[in-house]
Scaffold this motif. Structure first.
Motif, PDB file in Angstrom:
ATOM      1  N   PHE A   9       0.831  -1.210   0.000  1.00  0.00           N
ATOM      2  CA  PHE A   9       0.000   0.000   0.000  1.00  0.00           C
ATOM      3  C   PHE A   9       0.864   1.258   0.000  1.00  0.00           C
ATOM      4  N   VAL A  10       1.896   1.299   0.849  1.00  0.00           N
ATOM      5  CA  VAL A  10       2.753   2.486   0.924  1.00  0.00           C
ATOM      6  C   VAL A  10       3.416   2.750  -0.422  1.00  0.00           C
ATOM      7  N   ALA A  11       3.850   1.699  -1.107  1.00  0.00           N
ATOM      8  CA  ALA A  11       4.478   1.888  -2.423  1.00  0.00           C
ATOM      9  C   ALA A  11       3.491   2.496  -3.419  1.00  0.00           C
ATOM     10  N   VAL A  12       2.274   1.982  -3.457  1.00  0.00           N
ATOM     11  CA  VAL A  12       1.267   2.521  -4.379  1.00  0.00           C
ATOM     12  C   VAL A  12       0.910   3.956  -3.994  1.00  0.00           C
ATOM     13  N   ALA A  13       0.753   4.195  -2.693  1.00  0.00           N
ATOM     14  CA  ALA A  13       0.368   5.535  -2.233  1.00  0.00           C
ATOM     15  C   ALA A  13       1.456   6.562  -2.542  1.00  0.00           C
ATOM     16  N   GLU A  14       2.697   6.166  -2.457  1.00  0.00           N
ATOM     17  CA  GLU A  14       3.795   7.098  -2.743  1.00  0.00           C
ATOM     18  C   GLU A  14       3.989   7.295  -4.244  1.00  0.00           C
ATOM     19  N   ALA A  23       6.761  -2.134 -10.270  1.00  0.00           N
ATOM     20  CA  ALA A  23       8.174  -2.187 -10.659  1.00  0.00           C
ATOM     21  C   ALA A  23       9.069  -1.958  -9.445  1.00  0.00           C
ATOM     22  N   ARG A  24       8.700  -1.031  -8.598  1.00  0.00           N
ATOM     23  CA  ARG A  24       9.483  -0.753  -7.379  1.00  0.00           C
ATOM     24  C   ARG A  24       9.523  -1.962  -6.459  1.00  0.00           C
ATOM     25  N   LEU A  25       8.426  -2.704  -6.401  1.00  0.00           N
ATOM     26  CA  LEU A  25       8.337  -3.865  -5.509  1.00  0.00           C
ATOM     27  C   LEU A  25       8.817  -5.157  -6.177  1.00  0.00           C
ATOM     28  N   HIS A  26       9.108  -5.081  -7.465  1.00  0.00           N
ATOM     29  CA  HIS A  26       9.568  -6.249  -8.223  1.00  0.00           C
ATOM     30  C   HIS A  26       8.511  -7.368  -8.236  1.00  0.00           C
ATOM     31  N   ILE A  27       7.251  -6.953  -8.424  1.00  0.00           N
ATOM     32  CA  ILE A  27       6.172  -7.929  -8.589  1.00  0.00           C
ATOM     33  C   ILE A  27       5.325  -7.491  -9.781  1.00  0.00           C
ATOM     34  N   ALA A  28       4.463  -8.379 -10.245  1.00  0.00           N
ATOM     35  CA  ALA A  28       3.574  -8.036 -11.359  1.00  0.00           C
ATOM     36  C   ALA A  28       2.436  -7.142 -10.865  1.00  0.00           C
TER      37      ALA A  28
END
Length: 298
Positions: A9-14, A23-28
């Motif tokens: 969630f934090v990655a998407v929110a940022e 891409a930042r999390l290295h997942i699809a």
């Protein structure tokens, strides 16, 4: 709530974008979207407002982003502290110093430990005779002792770190104060200021042995447990004394240190610790102390 959901969630929110967050999390991206929806379902409130062009935070999402950052930072800090503790870079150590080493070695060792192990909280205790240190090591009050051997306690490990001669400490008005070296037998009729005999002081016994080797038993005019007090009594003219060479690092006005002539009495300084204490922080501290004593030994 799973930590991975919070991190997602934090990655998407940022990023404000599912593709960049994936891409930042290295997942699809599809599994990321699925996990965020599962997180929202668990919360029971939407965290994100999605359109075909943008991702915006809901009021609940704005709060969750702020708190989520704090939670993740705390978790990361705890993980790093745990790793540092496993490497012996984090923790607490209580270290005792025998009185005669307090003034020479405690400052140098404290500086070395703080420089090389800044994450270790130190509790440094000076002016402790060997019996007191042994008792405190056994009851867990001390983790490491710098004391005068021998120590005949099975539960403790000891390692000799240095050996040093005895010096005469005299009032600066004494008839031998200007001598380059003091014959020990010349002090046989002098009153002595000594470490206490009833506390089984190792230095007290070494002084008696040295005097016996020169044909006399010292007459104890005063017995004191603290090295600073002992040297101060000598400076006041209450007697003479013999002390380990490291004590000469302590300057007391009115007292003067002189080497002994034709005497080979040495006293040892050893590290002592509980045999069952295998903590990396203790092993690291011992390594630092060994190196520092090699540099600063008298």
């Amino acid at each position: 709530m799973e930590l991975r959901h919070l991190r997602y969630f934090v990655a998407v929110a940022e990023e404000r974008h599912f593709g960049r967050a994936a891409a930042r999390l290295h997942i699809a991206q599809p599994p990321l979207s699925q996990q965020i929806r599962r997180f929202e379902a668990e919360l029971g409130e939407p965290l994100l407002y999605r359109t075909t062009r943008s991702v915006e935070l809901s009021p609940a999402g704005a709060v969750m982003l702020e708190r989520g950052r704090e939670i993740l930072a705390a978790v990361d800090s705890a993980l790093e502290d745990a790793r540092r503790a496993a490497r012996g870079e984090y923790g607490r150590l209580a270290i005792g110093f025998t009185g005669s080493s307090t003034y020479a070695l405690l400052p140098a060792l404290a500086a070395a430990l703080r420089e090389e192990l800044p994450g270790v909280m130190l509790d440094l205790r000076g002016e402790l005779l060997t019996p007191a240190q042994v008792a405190q090591l056994l009851d867990g009050t001390l983790d490491l002792g710098l004391l005068r051997p021998p120590v005949h306690v099975r539960e403790l490990c000891t390692e000799v770190l240095l050996s040093e001669p005895l010096l005469a400490v005299l009032p600066n008005t004494h008839r031998l104060a200007t001598a380059s070296a003091v014959p020990l037998e010349a002090l046989k009729d002098e009153p002595f200021v000594t470490y206490p005999s009833h506390f089984r002081s190792v230095v007290h016994d070494a002084v008696e042995d040295a005097c016996a080797a020169h044909g006399f038993k010292p007459v104890a005019a005063h017995e004191v447990a603290e090295t600073a007090t002992l040297v101060s009594f000598v400076a006041a003219g209450l007697g003479v004394s013999l002390v380990p060479a490291s004590v000469s690092n302590m300057t007391v006005q009115g007292a003067i240190y002189r080497p002994l002539a034709h005497d080979s009495t040495f006293v040892e300084l050893a590290a002592a610790w509980r045999r069952d204490d295998q903590r990396p922080v203790l092993n690291n501290a011992l390594d630092v102390i060994r190196r520092a004593i090699a540099r600063h030994a008298p």
